[in-house]
Design a protein around this motif. Structure first.
Motif, PDB file in Angstrom:
ATOM      1  N   PHE A  64       0.719  -1.183  -0.041  1.00 34.51           N
ATOM      2  CA  PHE A  64       0.071   0.073   0.088  1.00 34.51           C
ATOM      3  C   PHE A  64       0.908   1.168  -0.129  1.00 34.51           C
ATOM      4  CE2 PHE A  64       0.692  -0.268   4.650  1.00 34.51           C
ATOM      5  CZ  PHE A  64       0.745   1.106   4.925  1.00 34.51           C
ATOM      6  N   THR A  65       0.314   2.277  -0.455  1.00 34.84           N
ATOM      7  CA  THR A  65       0.955   3.584  -0.357  1.00 34.84           C
ATOM      8  C   THR A  65       0.092   4.806   0.441  1.00 34.84           C
ATOM      9  OG1 THR A  65      -0.131   4.498  -2.254  1.00 34.84           O
ATOM     10  CG2 THR A  65       2.006   3.568  -2.753  1.00 34.84           C
ATOM     11  N   GLY A 161      -4.279   2.756  -2.216  1.00 34.95           N
ATOM     12  CA  GLY A 161      -3.612   3.706  -2.268  1.00 34.95           C
ATOM     13  C   GLY A 161      -4.338   4.617  -0.952  1.00 34.95           C
ATOM     14  N   LEU A 162      -3.800   4.916   0.136  1.00 30.66           N
ATOM     15  CA  LEU A 162      -4.236   5.534   1.170  1.00 30.66           C
ATOM     16  C   LEU A 162      -4.332   7.122   0.846  1.00 30.66           C
ATOM     17  CD1 LEU A 162      -5.172   6.004   3.967  1.00 30.66           C
ATOM     18  CD2 LEU A 162      -2.899   5.998   4.791  1.00 30.66           C
ATOM     19  N   GLY A 163      -5.323   7.967   0.928  1.00 29.76           N
ATOM     20  CA  GLY A 163      -5.685   9.299   0.643  1.00 29.76           C
ATOM     21  C   GLY A 163      -6.565  10.207   1.484  1.00 29.76           C
ATOM     22  N   SER A 164      -6.906  11.136   1.023  1.00 30.11           N
ATOM     23  CA  SER A 164      -7.804  11.879   1.745  1.00 30.11           C
ATOM     24  C   SER A 164      -9.005  12.564   0.669  1.00 30.11           C
ATOM     25  CB  SER A 164      -7.231  13.124   2.658  1.00 30.11           C
ATOM     26  OG  SER A 164      -6.456  14.003   1.690  1.00 30.11           O
ATOM     27  N   THR A 203     -11.746  13.979   4.933  1.00 33.50           N
ATOM     28  CA  THR A 203     -12.151  12.406   4.914  1.00 33.50           C
ATOM     29  C   THR A 203     -10.923  11.556   5.029  1.00 33.50           C
ATOM     30  OG1 THR A 203     -14.639  13.067   4.613  1.00 33.50           O
ATOM     31  CG2 THR A 203     -13.636  10.399   4.474  1.00 33.50           C
ATOM     32  N   VAL A 204     -10.505  10.675   5.712  1.00 33.46           N
ATOM     33  CA  VAL A 204      -9.552   9.813   5.259  1.00 33.46           C
ATOM     34  C   VAL A 204     -10.112   8.694   4.853  1.00 33.46           C
ATOM     35  CG1 VAL A 204      -7.590   8.426   6.540  1.00 33.46           C
ATOM     36  CG2 VAL A 204      -7.895  10.612   7.485  1.00 33.46           C
ATOM     37  N   CYS A 205      -9.514   8.126   3.712  1.00 38.68           N
ATOM     38  CA  CYS A 205      -9.995   7.100   2.858  1.00 38.68           C
ATOM     39  C   CYS A 205      -8.995   6.689   1.867  1.00 38.68           C
ATOM     40  CB  CYS A 205     -11.373   7.427   2.203  1.00 38.68           C
ATOM     41  SG  CYS A 205     -11.456   9.085   1.489  1.00 38.68           S
ATOM     42  N   ALA A 206      -9.604   5.798   0.860  1.00 35.85           N
ATOM     43  CA  ALA A 206      -8.533   4.932   0.210  1.00 35.85           C
ATOM     44  C   ALA A 206      -8.996   4.780  -1.243  1.00 35.85           C
ATOM     45  CB  ALA A 206      -8.119   3.729   0.676  1.00 35.85           C
ATOM     46  N   MET A 207      -8.168   4.348  -2.185  1.00 36.56           N
ATOM     47  CA  MET A 207      -8.399   3.982  -3.700  1.00 36.56           C
ATOM     48  C   MET A 207      -8.085   2.476  -3.790  1.00 36.56           C
ATOM     49  SD  MET A 207      -7.695   7.134  -5.911  1.00 36.56           S
ATOM     50  CE  MET A 207      -6.546   7.878  -4.710  1.00 36.56           C
TER      51      MET A 207
END
Length: 441
Positions: A64-65, A161-164, A203-207
């Motif tokens: 994961f990134t 892919g961890l993102g916001s 919001t903390v979320c992912a692809m």
């Protein structure tokens, strides 16, 4: 390209091992497909993590990134900037990073982003701009602000892919790169250790590469189990909001959306077209500047005074607008939003989810919006179009998932399924059915 679930099953069946998978991820990460994707790589640590991985864990040592705005123990958190590149090192992982690691995920690096997450385009003048995976002939924007995270997933360099997502920063790049992006109800995932843009909307979320992977990522990040039923599409009542979401839509996006609706109706879906007049109120609600400008200025004001010349001028321009908002205007904004949410929730109460184009355009060329004052007008035009649809869900404090709905050989188009706060499980359950219907058409 395999999704996380398929890769994990292969590991457990002995068809591969975590070290082989990480080497494959590293090879892709170093390829031209991932140019400008990473602001910092962690390949040696990733190899060690893969060697120690438990194949029975939820992420089984797979890659994961992490978007550059999340704290990683022992590293500064620059958030795509240069003005924070020498900030003090974080003393612990952000909660989201820690949860993915605890689930057996192996972190391969920090991913590039729009500076301080303040753009839906994904252009970065400091670290370069990741290139959309969908077109080998024309370098196209990745979408933002989670640009590098999207390309890491779409290229095969990572499974998560961890993102916001503050106004679409997960769903926009997911839509433009043909992958899945899920924006959960903000309160479900802690934002501790994430550099803020708007504390109200962040919001903390992912692809991911599939809806089932989105469910896994969300379960890990939220530390809860999703109740995703297996009821057929005909069980649900779906809506299409005809106003606002289709303004300025490209013919290719309109055609993909209509083809998708036809496929879903053929699969038994009940879809009603509705008006949502409450959307017209958003312009007046945000007339004094909105949450992102006010709240980002509160965080950045002293840093801007010291190091403003080092900012992306387009980002600084948006942040300083927050300086003019008065205290009573900010309080009025909070109250107006609360009342608006109540009205929209009432209007949507009889529906299980709403269907919309995630964004109304396909990815334009990087050249058309690259850094440079002569392209500022086009940059801000594109930015506004990209943010318009997904940001409605952030104002609603809602949840939304974008999944690809374009035909093979065409530029990616995203379908957004959304609803109000805490409808996450229903949106995810319906998205599973929608994904299956689109794959079978």
């Amino acid at each position: 390209m395999n999704d996380l679930h398929a890769a994990r099953l292969s590991l457990q069946a002995g068809g591969s091992d975590a070290r082989t998978e990480i080497e494959r991820a590293i090879e892709i990460s170093q390829s031209p497909a991932c140019a400008h994707v990473f602001t910092r790589t962690m390949f040696d640590e990733a190899r060690q993590g893969a060697a120690e991985a438990n194949p029975q864990s939820r992420l089984a040592g797979l890659a994961f990134t992490s978007k550059d705005l999340f704290d990683i123990d022992g590293q500064p958190t620059p958030a795509g900037s240069v003005v924070l590149s020498h900030a003090p090192a974080a003393k612990a992982d952000a909660i989201a990073v820690a949860r993915l690691r605890a689930a057996g995920g192996v972190l391969t690096g920090r991913t590039n982003m729009s500076e301080f997450a303040f753009s839906g385009v994904g252009v970065n003048p400091h670290h370069g701009t990741p290139i959309n995976v969908s077109d080998n002939a024309t370098p196209r924007i990745p979408g933002g602000s989670s640009s590098g995270a999207a390309i890491s997933v779409a290229s095969g360099a990572a499974f998560i892919g961890l993102g916001s997502d503050t106004g679409g920063s997960i769903r926009i790049p997911a839509a433009l790169n043909g992958i899945v992006g899920f924006k959960n109800t903000a309160r479900l995932v802690p934002a501790d250790g994430a550099l803020p843009l708007s504390t109200t909307l962040d919001t903390v979320c992912a692809m991911t590469r599939s809806v089932r992977d989105a469910i896994t990522a969300h379960e890990i990040l939220s530390a809860r189990l999703v109740t995703a039923g297996t009821a057929p599409l005909a069980t649900y009542r779906l809506a299409v909001v005809k106003n606002v979401f289709f303004d300025g839509i490209e013919p290719a996006v309109a055609a993909a959306f209509e083809r998708t609706l036809n496929a879903l109706r053929s699969a038994g879906a009940r879809i009603d077209e509705i008006e949502l007049p409450e959307l017209a109120d958003l312009q007046s609600i945000n007339a004094t500047g909105g949450f992102s400008a006010a709240e980002s200025h509160a965080w950045h004001r002293l840093l801007l005074e010291r190091s403003g010349a080092g900012y992306d001028p387009r980002v600084a321009q948006r942040i300083v607008r927050g300086a003019t908002m008065k205290a009573h205007e900010y309080i009025d904004l909070i109250n107006a939003r609360r009342a608006w949410i109540a009205r929209v929730e009432t209007a949507l109460a009889s529906f299980d989810a709403v269907l919309s184009p995630t964004v109304p355009i396909t990815a334009p060329s990087i050249a058309s919006v690259a850094p440079g004052a002569e392209r500022d007008d086009e940059f801000f035009r594109v930015n506004a179009l990209l943010l318009r649809n997904p940001s409605i869900v952030n104002m609603l404090d809602g949840c939304a998932l974008s999944l690809p709905c374009h035909a093979a050989g065409q530029l990616p188009v995203g379908l957004m399924l959304w609803h109000a706060a805490l409808h996450d499980d229903a949106v995810l359950a319906i998205a599973l059915q929608v994904e299956r219907a689109l794959q079978n058409q």
